[in-house]
Enzyme design. Structure first.
Site, PDB file in Angstrom:
ATOM      1  N   LYS A  65       0.852  -1.197   0.000  1.00 28.88           N
ATOM      2  CA  LYS A  65       0.000   0.000   0.000  1.00 28.88           C
ATOM      3  C   LYS A  65       0.885   1.245   0.000  1.00 28.88           C
ATOM      4  O   LYS A  65       2.044   1.223   0.430  1.00 28.88           O
ATOM      5  CB  LYS A  65      -0.957   0.020   1.192  1.00 28.88           C
ATOM      6  N   ALA A 113      10.261  -3.106   6.382  1.00 25.09           N
ATOM      7  CA  ALA A 113      10.471  -1.843   7.108  1.00 25.09           C
ATOM      8  C   ALA A 113      10.553  -0.669   6.149  1.00 25.09           C
ATOM      9  O   ALA A 113      11.449   0.160   6.222  1.00 25.09           O
ATOM     10  CB  ALA A 113      11.736  -1.924   7.977  1.00 25.09           C
ATOM     11  N   LEU A 131       5.451   0.367   3.412  1.00 27.00           N
ATOM     12  CA  LEU A 131       4.561  -0.160   2.372  1.00 27.00           C
ATOM     13  C   LEU A 131       3.599  -1.223   2.902  1.00 27.00           C
ATOM     14  O   LEU A 131       2.891  -1.859   2.126  1.00 27.00           O
ATOM     15  CB  LEU A 131       5.394  -0.741   1.220  1.00 27.00           C
ATOM     16  N   GLY A 161       4.362  -6.441   5.892  1.00 21.77           N
ATOM     17  CA  GLY A 161       4.015  -7.394   6.944  1.00 21.77           C
ATOM     18  C   GLY A 161       2.523  -7.413   7.217  1.00 21.77           C
ATOM     19  O   GLY A 161       1.924  -8.474   7.410  1.00 21.77           O
ATOM     20  N   ASP A 206      -2.609  -1.228  10.142  1.00 20.34           N
ATOM     21  CA  ASP A 206      -2.775  -1.288   8.683  1.00 20.34           C
ATOM     22  C   ASP A 206      -3.448  -2.576   8.203  1.00 20.34           C
ATOM     23  O   ASP A 206      -3.830  -2.678   7.040  1.00 20.34           O
ATOM     24  CB  ASP A 206      -1.413  -1.169   7.968  1.00 20.34           C
TER      25      ASP A 206
END
EC number: 2.7.1.148
Length: 284
Positions: free
Chosen positions: A10, A96, A99, A102, A136
């Site tokens: 994202k 990390a 985006l 994870g 998220d």
């Protein structure tokens, strides 16, 4: 039986921090959308009650520190599933990076195990489960484009932005989201981007207005800590991207590009000092 799920990255078209909440999280306003850079997950049932994760990427944890592992354990515990699962994670999204790689893996795990074990969990319930794993994750469960409020888990679906190319570039540093949020002072933010104006730009299908309304208050923190992110932004603008912004807490910078003919120059120019560069489309 094998189940396959795609876990797209994202980007934040706008990100604003309104205040710190009593629970320690920050009240945010974000408009997020997905791009066609994705991890891929393959899931299959195991005869014994265990969770095993493998990956071709040697740099990610494969135990309970992995969000996909946590998602599998959560769904097993919550729905009393006494079966095991093997998950292979084909990692393409940088870690990390701002985006939500994870988080998207966790969301894909929830969706995939819902299908594998025929649990018939609604999207709304999957989002509630996702919120227990990270802010998220609910957005990544549903995908598309959305306004996210609360700590990121309250979602209002939006139309997709005007179709365009997206160039992503991640410098060789890792940024801690907790560290960046820990340094932000909501009452000291000089300029707040407007979710309302970005939403109007999206609903009006105006690429120019979307580029004009890009904004991320976390840049104030990350760019001071990591000047190379500032240089990356400046390079992307100089090379001809139409709208440039850092995604999430960084360090990935993205450029929105309307004309495909511009892509080789921007891509090759960034590859000069950044190995992780991707030219993708918005996922619409």
């Amino acid at each position: 039986m094998r189940i396959y799920e795609k876990a797209p990255a994202k980007i934040n078209l706008m990100l604003d921090v309104l205040q710190k909440r009593p629970d320690g999280y920050h009240e945010v306003e974000m408009i997020m959308t997905m791009v066609d850079l994705a991890d891929r997950l393959e899931m299959s049932e195991l005869p014994r009650d265990t969770i095993i994760i493998s990956s071709q990427a040697g740099y990610i944890p494969l135990d309970e520190k992995n969000l996909a592992f946590q998602a599998a354990r959560l769904i097993k515990d919550r729905y009393n599933v006494n079966k095991g699962v093997y998950i292979h994670l084909d990692k393409k999204i940088p870690v990390a990076a701002g985006l939500a790689g994870g988080s998207s893996d966790a969301a894909a795990t929830l969706r995939g195990l819902n299908r594998l074990w025929k649990l018939d969990i609604s999207d709304e319930e999957l989002c509630e489960l996702g919120a227990e794993l990270g802010s998220d994750v609910p957005f990544c469960v549903t995908g598309g484009t959305a306004l996210a409020t609360g700590r990121g888990e309250v979602l209002t679906p939006l139309p997709n932005p005007p179709q365009c190319w997206v160039v992503l570039a991640k410098p060789p540093i890792n940024v801690s989201t907790a560290d960046v949020y820990g340094r932000i002072r909501a009452d000291k933010i000089p300029h707040h981007p407007s979710a309302k104006r970005m939403e109007q730009a999206i609903r009006g299908n105006s690429f120019t207005d979307v580029c004009r309304e890009l904004g991320n208050v976390l840049e104030d923190v990350t760019l001071k800590l990591y000047p190379e992110v500032q240089r990356l932004k400046e390079s992307m603008v100089r090379l001809g991207a139409d709208g440039v912004l850092m995604s999430g807490s960084g360090p990935t910078v993205f450029g929105l590009v309307s004309k495909e003919a511009k892509i080789p120059r921007i891509y090759n120019g960034l590859r000069g000092f950044c190995k992780e560069v991707y030219a993708v489309r918005l996922l619409t």
